[in-house]
Design a protein around this motif. Structure first.
Motif, PDB file in Angstrom:
ATOM      1  N   UNK A 284     -50.182  83.142 -33.055  1.00 40.19           N
ATOM      2  CA  UNK A 284     -49.517  84.307 -33.631  1.00 40.19           C
ATOM      3  C   UNK A 284     -48.429  83.808 -34.583  1.00 40.19           C
TER       4      UNK A 284
ATOM      5  N   UNK B  60     -57.251  89.165 -43.754  1.00 42.10           N
ATOM      6  CA  UNK B  60     -57.001  90.599 -43.912  1.00 42.10           C
ATOM      7  C   UNK B  60     -57.451  91.137 -45.274  1.00 42.10           C
TER       8      UNK B  60
ATOM      9  N   UNK C 279     -52.548  83.661 -47.152  1.00 46.16           N
ATOM     10  CA  UNK C 279     -52.995  85.039 -47.048  1.00 46.16           C
ATOM     11  C   UNK C 279     -53.138  85.678 -48.425  1.00 46.16           C
TER      12      UNK C 279
ATOM     13  N   UNK D 130     -43.494  88.758 -44.270  1.00 52.63           N
ATOM     14  CA  UNK D 130     -44.201  89.980 -43.874  1.00 52.63           C
ATOM     15  C   UNK D 130     -45.578  89.692 -43.291  1.00 52.63           C
ATOM     16  N   UNK D 131     -45.650  88.718 -42.404  1.00 56.74           N
ATOM     17  CA  UNK D 131     -46.917  88.451 -41.712  1.00 56.74           C
ATOM     18  C   UNK D 131     -47.122  89.515 -40.642  1.00 56.74           C
ATOM     19  N   UNK D 132     -48.381  89.864 -40.385  1.00 62.89           N
ATOM     20  CA  UNK D 132     -48.655  90.888 -39.379  1.00 62.89           C
ATOM     21  C   UNK D 132     -48.487  90.280 -37.989  1.00 62.89           C
ATOM     22  N   UNK D 133     -47.498  90.761 -37.220  1.00 60.73           N
ATOM     23  CA  UNK D 133     -47.175  90.089 -35.956  1.00 60.73           C
ATOM     24  C   UNK D 133     -48.257  90.260 -34.884  1.00 60.73           C
ATOM     25  N   UNK D 134     -49.070  91.310 -35.016  1.00 56.27           N
ATOM     26  CA  UNK D 134     -50.059  91.572 -33.965  1.00 56.27           C
ATOM     27  C   UNK D 134     -51.395  90.890 -34.258  1.00 56.27           C
ATOM     28  N   UNK D 135     -51.456  90.102 -35.316  1.00 60.36           N
ATOM     29  CA  UNK D 135     -52.713  89.428 -35.647  1.00 60.36           C
ATOM     30  C   UNK D 135     -52.513  87.921 -35.589  1.00 60.36           C
TER      31      UNK D 135
ATOM     32  N   UNK E 286     -45.360  84.389 -34.932  1.00 63.03           N
ATOM     33  CA  UNK E 286     -44.053  84.008 -34.372  1.00 63.03           C
ATOM     34  C   UNK E 286     -44.092  82.690 -33.606  1.00 63.03           C
TER      35      UNK E 286
END
Ligand SMILES: Nc1ncnc2c1ncn2[C@@H]1O[C@H](COP(=O)(O)OP(=O)(O)OP(=O)(O)O)[C@@H](O)[C@H]1O
Ligand SMILES: [Mg+2]
Lengths: 284, 375
Positions: free
Chosen positions: B148, B116, B164, B103-108, B150
């Motif tokens: 990123x 975060x 994280x 569940x990593x934030x893809x837009x960061x 991905x």
């Protein structure tokens, strides 16, 4: 060799379709916009660029009004559509498809017919306003029809589904685990929304804006039916020039002017939003 | 639930990091009530590496989600450092979770992901970035800050997820099958890595897995769960050598289960004598005539062709199958009582096999290695 050609063969039908029904008319229209003459004596290509400058100076107020209405209706669509899309995506449960179907249901009735029903509903002595006037909640001379408000409201109503669907699609793709992860990392629900859900839904908002702002700015049905005489949009002018005045060159020039303005507007908008980011998120 | 004394003493006197008291969770879906957790009591000490081990659907994730605050227990209480946190939302609980899917934030970027939690806690941007950078160094991801998620491999994403969570220095870290998506080789490397990081940061780890080897090698204590309950709680050695139930015996490694009727007792031992010269002994308070079930691990048993001398455990049997496994040879023996027994014999010399298929053999082992199930 054959394998290399296969992709081209696949895009051939669609490509031809676009070429015949989009590119050819565009070229024809472009040349019309530089012609002079009338239907009786025929039109001649004289590279008459004044069609553009005359169009701009004569109809500047309608152009500006169209863009303002376009922006207002688009913003209204975002504000109304976002919560609906959010609710369906995250709270819709097993009934998501039903709710989406309900959103699309109005499309089963003609666009013009629906707009006329608005006129009927909101008429000065219609079923909404007259009771309110009778009990004194509204002044007798209050009216909705033939105002800019009615036009923007009509536009918003008619194009709302085009905003709901792309936002829904974007939200649907947001992994609920990401929201949990944000909350786990000390984000209050609003923070989780603003920092994770909203940024990830931007590609949907972007697509929704494209799908509403462009047709809304060029719309003429809503202002004809709901706008009366003082709220004409550029779409009405173009339609009149074509169908009533048969001034094809002027109509074509105005169409291209509108298109140019919209393209520039969208380009600036994409720049401001950072399309690269938007596309990156969209293709993650 | 069986809770051994050793397990109790492991907790010590300080305030427990996590305490679950009579946790019950019932889900209601489509009109049915699904009891996911049926009464769990557990106390997890400060700095402990605690594993929840059990088969799919036994309630591990649900238990963990109640600690994190994503689900509220239907009954019972959750204490974090002595404070009852039932009703406290996840963002106000001082525990962090590592999700199975990361569940990593893809837009960061990687750095933004790691920073975060600190940012949400109000740490200034520069300071948060500095600490996030340090943590990325610990998980060996220096130089990848701007990528990123991905653009990273599975193992790297896993370490970002870990960083994280760890960067917030939570009082406990909850890991839900964090290595589940990795291939075997990477999994084993990450097990060592995780253990090293846990020692380095000294934070309580609650580790969910259905891989018994993972649980045995990494944990200070293990809770074996089955069908919403804890079957056994103890150190890896206790769980492995003294399974408290048939379920645990079967779930953890290969285990032999023998049963019989007690014929004699003496000095705290129960003795089963299935035939002439055969005897199974086990420390157990019983009276003659009692039916008992006991376990003995495959590597504790010897295979020989003549009856053993001395007064250890001895059973007769016939070899069904011999499988050469390199370090071990695996014998499948049917005993005179009809039980199937697996024996691992270490291949110390290059001599021929002790026995071959069809041979009559004697099995023998030290009575200290047999345990009565459910005692
Ligand atoms: N939100 C839910 N609604 C209904 N039932 C649920 C829900 N979450 C879990 N369950 C049920 O509760 C039981 C325990 O689920 P849980 O996810 O805790 O298992 P698990 O031990 O983590 O299994 P796995 O190893 O497969 O992850 C299962 O039977 C599951 O179907
Ligand atoms: Mg699970």
């Amino acid at each position: 060799m054959r394998r290399r050609l296969a992709p081209y063969a696949l895009i051939l039908p669609g490509g031809l379709w676009l070429a015949i029904f989009f590119v050819v008319p565009m070229v024809v229209m472009l040349s019309f916009s530089l012609m002079q003459g009338d239907v009786v004596n025929g039109f001649r290509l004289t590279w008459h660029w004044q069609n553009y400058s005359e169009g701009l100076s004569t109809y500047d107020s309608q152009l500006i009004r169209s863009l303002i209405y376009g922006v207002l209706a688009t913003v209204a669509c975002i504000v109304l559509a976002y919560p609906v899309a959010y609710w369906i995506a995250f709270r819709g449960g097993a009934r998501k498809t039903t709710y989406l179907f309900l959103i699309l249901l109005p499309f089963f009735v003609s666009f013009v017919l629906r707009t006329f029903s608005w006129k009927f509903l909101l008429a000065d002595d219609g079923i909404v306003l007259s009771p309110l006037k009778d009990i004194g909640l509204l002044p007798q001379d209050f009216h909705v029809i033939a105002t800019g408000f009615a036009v923007v409201a009509g536009l918003t109503y008619n194009y709302l589904p085009f905003m709901v669907l792309p936002i829904y699609v974007a939200l649907e793709r947001v992994d609920p685990k990401l929201i949990e992860a944000a909350q786990d990392l000390y984000a209050a629900p609003t923070q989780a929304f603003l920092r994770v859900v909203f940024p990830l839904s931007l590609p949907g908002v972007f697509a929704g804006v494209l799908m509403t702002f462009v047709p809304v700015s060029a719309d003429y049905v809503n202002s004809t039916v709901l706008g009366g005489t003082n709220n004409t949009m550029i779409g009405n002018i173009i339609q009149n020039l074509y169908l009533v005045n048969t001034d094809y060159p002027q109509a074509a020039a105005l169409s291209f002017t509108l298109m140019a303005i919209l393209l520039i507007g969208i380009f600036l908008y994409a720049k401001a939003l950072g399309t690269e980011d938007v596309l990156e998120v969209a293709t993650r | 639930m069986t809770q051994t004394e050793e397990a109790d003493s492991a907790i010590g006197t300080e305030l427990a990091a996590i305490e679950l008291k009579g946790i019950v969770k019932t889900f209601h879906s489509h009109g049915d009530a699904v009891a996911a957790v049926k009464g769990v009591d557990v106390t997890i000490g400060e700095g402990e590496f605690f594993s929840l081990l059990g088969p799919s659907g036994c309630g591990k994730t649900t238990t963990m989600r109640m600690i994190a605050g994503f689900d509220e227990p239907t009954e019972g209480d959750v204490f974090l450092h002595g404070k009852n946190v039932v009703g406290v939302p996840p963002n106000k609980r001082d525990v962090n979770m590592v999700f199975q899917s990361y569940a990593l934030f893809p837009h960061m970027s990687v750095l933004e992901n790691v920073a975060f939690g600190l940012r949400r806690k109000g740490v200034a941007k520069d300071e948060a970035a500095r600490r996030a950078g340090e943590m990325l160094e610990i998980v060996d991801l220096k130089g990848r800050e701007k990528r990123r998620p991905r653009e990273l491999s599975g193992g790297q994403q896993q370490r970002v997820a870990l960083a994280r969570a760890l960067v917030n220095r939570p009082s406990a870290l909850l890991l839900d099958e964090p290595l589940g998506a990795l291939d075997l080789k990477l999994r084993q490397a990450m097990q060592v890595e995780l253990k090293r990081i846990q020692r380095e940061v000294g934070i309580t780890f609650v580790y969910v897995t259905h891989d018994q080897n993972e649980a045995l090698t990494m944990s200070d204590r293990i809770a074996v769960m089955n069908d919403g309950r804890i079957e056994q709680l103890g150190s890896p050695r206790e769980i492995y050598e003294r399974p408290a139930s048939r379920f645990v015996a079967g779930f953890i490694g290969t285990s032999n289960v023998l049963s019989g009727t007690v014929s004699r007792t003496g000095s705290g031992k129960a003795i089963v004598e299935p035939g002439p010269g055969e005897r199974i002994m086990v420390s157990h308070e019983a009276v003659p005539g009692d039916e008992i079930e006991l376990t003995v691990r495959p590597e504790k048993i010897d295979v020989r062709s003549d009856p053993p001398d001395g007064d250890g455990c001895a059973l007769r049997g016939t070899v069904n199958e011999v499988v050469y496994l390199g370090m071990f040879t695996n014998y499948n023996v049917t005993t005179s009582t009809g039980a199937e027994v697996v024996v691992f014999v270490q291949n110390v010399s290059s001599a021929d096999d002790v026995a071959t298929r069809g041979d009559s053999v004697w099995l023998s082992w030290d009575p200290r290695h047999s345990y009565v199930i459910g005692a």
